[in-house]
Motif scaffolding. Structure first.
Motif, mmCIF file in Angstrom:
data_model
loop_
_atom_site.group_PDB
_atom_site.id
_atom_site.type_symbol
_atom_site.label_atom_id
_atom_site.label_comp_id
_atom_site.label_asym_id
_atom_site.label_seq_id
_atom_site.Cartn_x
_atom_site.Cartn_y
_atom_site.Cartn_z
ATOM 1 N N ILE A 6 46.955 36.152 34.060
ATOM 2 C CA ILE A 6 45.618 36.516 34.540
ATOM 3 C C ILE A 6 45.254 35.801 35.837
ATOM 4 O O ILE A 6 45.434 34.592 35.974
ATOM 5 C CB ILE A 6 44.561 36.174 33.456
ATOM 6 C CG1 ILE A 6 44.853 36.942 32.160
ATOM 7 C CG2 ILE A 6 43.156 36.480 33.958
ATOM 8 C CD1 ILE A 6 44.058 36.425 30.962
ATOM 9 N N ASP A 7 44.727 36.566 36.789
ATOM 10 C CA ASP A 7 44.061 35.964 37.950
ATOM 11 C C ASP A 7 42.588 35.738 37.611
ATOM 12 O O ASP A 7 42.070 34.649 37.776
ATOM 13 C CB ASP A 7 44.191 36.862 39.182
ATOM 14 C CG ASP A 7 45.432 36.532 40.012
ATOM 15 O OD1 ASP A 7 46.165 35.596 39.633
ATOM 16 O OD2 ASP A 7 45.672 37.214 41.028
ATOM 17 N N TYR A 8 41.904 36.773 37.152
ATOM 18 C CA TYR A 8 40.509 36.595 36.748
ATOM 19 C C TYR A 8 40.056 37.691 35.780
ATOM 20 O O TYR A 8 40.566 38.810 35.777
ATOM 21 C CB TYR A 8 39.564 36.549 37.960
ATOM 22 C CG TYR A 8 39.589 37.779 38.852
ATOM 23 C CD1 TYR A 8 38.919 38.955 38.512
ATOM 24 C CD2 TYR A 8 40.263 37.764 40.077
ATOM 25 C CE1 TYR A 8 38.939 40.066 39.341
ATOM 26 C CE2 TYR A 8 40.290 38.866 40.913
ATOM 27 C CZ TYR A 8 39.622 40.014 40.534
ATOM 28 O OH TYR A 8 39.647 41.122 41.359
ATOM 29 N N VAL A 9 39.101 37.289 34.937
ATOM 30 C CA VAL A 9 38.304 38.211 34.119
ATOM 31 C C VAL A 9 36.870 37.771 34.362
ATOM 32 O O VAL A 9 36.480 36.672 33.948
ATOM 33 C CB VAL A 9 38.641 38.099 32.615
ATOM 34 C CG1 VAL A 9 37.712 38.992 31.805
ATOM 35 C CG2 VAL A 9 40.092 38.462 32.345
ATOM 36 N N GLU A 10 36.095 38.579 35.076
ATOM 37 C CA GLU A 10 34.762 38.126 35.475
ATOM 38 C C GLU A 10 33.704 39.212 35.273
ATOM 39 O O GLU A 10 34.020 40.400 35.209
ATOM 40 C CB GLU A 10 34.757 37.701 36.949
ATOM 41 C CG GLU A 10 35.610 36.481 37.261
ATOM 42 C CD GLU A 10 35.153 35.199 36.584
ATOM 43 O OE1 GLU A 10 34.017 35.159 36.049
ATOM 44 O OE2 GLU A 10 35.932 34.226 36.588
ATOM 45 N N LEU A 11 32.471 38.742 35.190
ATOM 46 C CA LEU A 11 31.306 39.623 35.092
ATOM 47 C C LEU A 11 30.426 39.322 36.292
ATOM 48 O O LEU A 11 30.117 38.150 36.561
ATOM 49 C CB LEU A 11 30.548 39.347 33.788
ATOM 50 C CG LEU A 11 29.391 40.288 33.436
ATOM 51 C CD1 LEU A 11 29.906 41.698 33.171
ATOM 52 C CD2 LEU A 11 28.618 39.757 32.232
ATOM 53 N N ALA A 12 30.033 40.355 37.027
ATOM 54 C CA ALA A 12 29.298 40.124 38.271
ATOM 55 C C ALA A 12 28.136 41.098 38.413
ATOM 56 O O ALA A 12 28.105 42.156 37.780
ATOM 57 C CB ALA A 12 30.245 40.270 39.462
ATOM 58 N N ASN A 13 27.205 40.713 39.267
ATOM 59 C CA ASN A 13 26.127 41.617 39.671
ATOM 60 C C ASN A 13 26.771 42.805 40.390
ATOM 61 O O ASN A 13 27.517 42.624 41.354
ATOM 62 C CB ASN A 13 25.181 40.853 40.616
ATOM 63 C CG ASN A 13 24.002 41.687 41.076
ATOM 64 O OD1 ASN A 13 24.140 42.858 41.397
ATOM 65 N ND2 ASN A 13 22.838 41.061 41.134
ATOM 66 N N ALA A 14 26.499 44.012 39.906
ATOM 67 C CA ALA A 14 27.174 45.196 40.453
ATOM 68 C C ALA A 14 26.786 45.482 41.899
ATOM 69 O O ALA A 14 27.512 46.169 42.614
ATOM 70 C CB ALA A 14 26.860 46.423 39.584
ATOM 71 N N ASN A 15 25.661 44.932 42.345
ATOM 72 C CA ASN A 15 25.199 45.190 43.713
ATOM 73 C C ASN A 15 25.658 44.135 44.712
ATOM 74 O O ASN A 15 25.771 44.416 45.906
ATOM 75 C CB ASN A 15 23.673 45.274 43.748
ATOM 76 C CG ASN A 15 23.145 46.433 42.915
ATOM 77 O OD1 ASN A 15 23.773 47.489 42.844
ATOM 78 N ND2 ASN A 15 22.014 46.235 42.270
#
Length: 284
Positions: free
Chosen positions: A239-248
């Protein structure tokens, strides 16, 4: 379909079309075309009178030289697919046409924090390369509308930033990710997967679906992230990343922020299956 290898010839053709009052749609690609690319061609054909596609494997956006060397090249099949899809023009430049003074010491673009997270953090210089080639392509093609796929979520945001920096009137149209029947996002890199790895690759889509379901049930992001990383690791991914972000904005989206503002969020994954790096995302 007309094939152009030189920007000057392409510019003359496009000016003729514009003089005739026609809207130009543009789909930039690196070749190894699949149905996701053809969906972009179709979107352009529906929205504009003339659709231009480019195929150019851009060396400046590969921070891994072997990845550049191994990038699939299927030009004859690509041309056949574009003709069948009704593409009007194909721009097929050589490296010397795009970078006549070479690829050293190229311009730098102010991409702000977009360049510091997710793909920007794991692929240093990648988005500078994207902007270098897109600036040249957009200057050469001068389209009214630019069609790109949501699978490259962060790249779409970077190109939007580039258009702002260019003070360009070009409209960016982001089109939904096309998927195989088992959920795997269509990608040219899928060609490099072995039969066994191709089956394992669906774990990314299963992960994203799991993330969305768990978030909707109110499970905290910390717990979900741990579950998702375990799913990927068990499927053989690095894995490099599993992230949750602001869609905007793509800034990290915490549970508290999301609850307070009801912000739209996007889950993003990048991971290696042996030597093939796959990315995907899902609005949640």
């Amino acid at each position: 379909m007309i094939i152009f290898k030189y920007a000057e010839q392409l510019a003359r053709y496009i000016q003729q079309q514009k003089t005739a009052g026609k809207q130009i749609g543009f789909v930039p690609t690196m070749g190894a075309l699949h149905n996701g690319h053809l969906a972009l061609i179709n979107q352009s054909k529906q929205a504009t009178a003339v659709t231009v596609c480019s195929i150019f494997v851009n060396p400046t956006q590969f921070n891994n030289p072997s990845d550049y060397q191994l990038y699939p090249k299927t030009i004859e099949q690509d041309i056949a697919k574009l003709e069948a899809a009704g593409c009007d023009a194909l721009f097929l430049p050589a490296i010397a046409e795009m970078y006549p003074r070479g690829t050293a010491g190229l311009e730098h673009y102010d991409l702000g924090y977009l360049e510091t997270l997710l793909e920007g953090a794991f692929r240093p210089g990648h988005f500078q390369g994207v902007c270098q080639v897109m600036f040249r392509l957009l200057t050469m093609v001068q389209p009214h509308q630019l069609f790109m796929g949501q699978k490259d979520y962060q790249q779409c945001m970077v190109v939007s930033r580039l258009l702002t920096l260019m003070q360009s009137p070009i409209q960016l149209v982001t089109c939904p990710t096309l998927r195989e029947p088992d959920g795997l996002a269509m990608s040219s890199r899928n060609m490099r997967l072995s039969a066994e790895d191709r089956q394992q690759a669906t774990a990314i889509y299963q992960c994203l679906t799991h993330i969305k379901e768990q978030l909707n049930q109110g499970v905290s992001w910390g717990v979900i992230k741990e579950q998702a990383e375990k799913m990927l690791t068990n499927a053989g991914f690095r894995i490099d990343y599993v992230e949750l972000a602001n869609a905007n904005t793509l800034e990290p989206a915490s549970d508290a922020q999301a609850a307070a503002s009801r912000m739209p969020r996007v889950a993003l994954i990048a991971a290696f299956l042996h030597e093939v790096r796959l990315i995907d995302n899902m609005l949640v």
